[in-house]
Design a protein around this motif. Sequence first.
Motif, short mmCIF file in Angstrom:
data_model
loop_
_atom_site.label_atom_id
_atom_site.label_comp_id
_atom_site.label_asym_id
_atom_site.label_seq_id
_atom_site.Cartn_x
_atom_site.Cartn_y
_atom_site.Cartn_z
N LEU A 119 0.83 -1.21 0.00
CA LEU A 119 0.00 0.00 0.00
C LEU A 119 0.86 1.26 0.00
CD1 LEU A 119 -2.89 -0.97 2.47
CD2 LEU A 119 -2.93 -0.91 -0.04
N GLU A 152 2.22 1.67 -3.58
CA GLU A 152 1.15 2.18 -4.46
C GLU A 152 0.84 3.64 -4.17
OE1 GLU A 152 -2.05 -0.49 -3.68
OE2 GLU A 152 -1.28 -2.09 -4.97
N HIS A 193 -17.19 3.95 5.35
CA HIS A 193 -17.39 5.05 4.38
C HIS A 193 -16.68 6.33 4.82
CE1 HIS A 193 -20.49 5.64 7.45
NE2 HIS A 193 -20.57 6.90 7.07
N LYS A 211 -12.77 7.03 3.69
CA LYS A 211 -12.40 7.48 2.34
C LYS A 211 -11.69 8.82 2.34
CE LYS A 211 -14.37 8.00 -2.30
NZ LYS A 211 -13.46 7.02 -2.91
N GLU A 244 -6.78 6.63 -2.41
CA GLU A 244 -7.75 5.75 -3.06
C GLU A 244 -7.27 4.30 -3.07
OE1 GLU A 244 -11.31 4.70 -4.89
OE2 GLU A 244 -10.71 6.55 -3.86
N THR A 245 -5.97 4.10 -3.23
CA THR A 245 -5.45 2.73 -3.26
C THR A 245 -5.68 2.00 -1.94
OG1 THR A 245 -3.29 3.71 -2.76
CG2 THR A 245 -3.71 3.07 -5.05
N THR A 246 -5.52 2.71 -0.82
CA THR A 246 -5.79 2.10 0.49
C THR A 246 -7.27 1.83 0.66
OG1 THR A 246 -3.88 3.19 1.52
CG2 THR A 246 -5.60 2.40 2.99
N PHE A 247 -8.10 2.78 0.24
CA PHE A 247 -9.55 2.61 0.41
C PHE A 247 -10.07 1.43 -0.41
CE2 PHE A 247 -14.05 3.77 -0.41
CZ PHE A 247 -14.48 3.77 0.92
N GLN A 248 -9.58 1.31 -1.65
CA GLN A 248 -10.02 0.18 -2.48
C GLN A 248 -9.57 -1.14 -1.90
OE1 GLN A 248 -12.19 0.22 -4.99
NE2 GLN A 248 -12.40 2.41 -4.56
N PHE A 249 -8.40 -1.16 -1.27
CA PHE A 249 -7.97 -2.38 -0.62
C PHE A 249 -8.93 -2.76 0.51
CE2 PHE A 249 -5.88 -4.39 2.99
CZ PHE A 249 -5.44 -5.57 2.41
N LEU A 274 -11.96 -2.28 0.72
CA LEU A 274 -13.23 -2.78 0.16
C LEU A 274 -13.07 -4.15 -0.50
CD1 LEU A 274 -14.64 0.48 -1.53
CD2 LEU A 274 -15.18 -0.44 0.75
N SER A 275 -11.84 -4.61 -0.63
CA SER A 275 -11.56 -5.85 -1.36
C SER A 275 -11.74 -7.08 -0.47
CB SER A 275 -10.15 -5.83 -1.93
OG SER A 275 -9.21 -5.98 -0.87
#
Length: 352
Positions: A200, A203, A319, A322, A327-332, A334-335
């Motif tokens: 992370l 990225e 939520h 965010k 964004e890369t950490t947030f998408q992780f 959510l994964s």
Amino acid sequence: MMWYDNLTEKIVNLEAEDERIQIEAFLEKQNLSLDYQIDYTVALLDKERIVATGSLGGRILKCIAVDERYKNMGLSAKLVTHLTREACSRGVTHLFIYTKPENKIIFSDLGFYPIAEVPAKVVLLENRPAGVKNYLKKLLQENEEAHSGDLSGTIIINANPFTLGHQYLIEYAASKCELLHLFVLQEDKSSFPTEVRYRLVKEGVKHLSNVAVHMGKDYIISDATFPSYFIKEFQDAVETHARLDLELFSRLLAPALRIKKRFVGQEPYCKVTATYNLVMQEILPAQGIEVQVVPRLTHQGEPISASKVRELIREERIHEIKKLVPETTFQFLLSPEAEGIIQRIKEEFKRH
């Protein structure tokens, strides 16, 4: 036959209250306390009485103690041999020992090599004669630019997880250096695994061409991995950890990478980190390394921190994260990969 062949080796179950209490009582007699990060403990018994004990926590041999009446009889060697064999069975061959300076010769005779010391407080040894040299060689190979430039800086972070606060600090530092060496602590006790935190971070800084990201490995000592079982006072332990880590950094890492600046975020909450920063400002300038404390990035008047992100995870307010992370950490988060991490963070909160 050695006389101590008559002693009994016992694998201690520290989860069993009676066994843990026995080990704690024995260590107390040796003016030590039981370290809280231990994976394995062995005791040597003369009939039913504990006469020596030692433990293993990851790569670190800990809480090695011998009854005064059994000193100079080879029991330390027996313990170290046992613990080394156990570590090897777990695939761990690179080992470290933190001990009092007066014990340095004991472990040197057992194949360990001193690499850093705080006089009268602690010495750190490892079982590889060229361990530090090989790590520095690897660092230089990771980034060819590390061989050039006279204005290199560094930041050392845990990033548990990587936030906009981390990113802001790194962007600021990168703007002040020709090359910024960014170290991510190799910390197994963090909520987010080492490999996830490292990924992370990479990225989150890939837009910065003059940042070299490194794994901190074993030569950058976090407060979570520094064992303080032989230092009674908490503040003394915190300062000793800081001085030992900064000794390694200023004597080995900084010269090899030509680091002239170290950047840290202002610390309004954690007393341990705040103390470390104060010791850093005392020690590093004397070694020709400038220390710059950077004000923290805030959100709605509150400093952005990884602990706040973990708090929101525990409270199931994903939520709201965010606005605190790239964004890369947030998408992780959510994964599917993050589901186990999130669950563990929630469970840790429930246990406390």
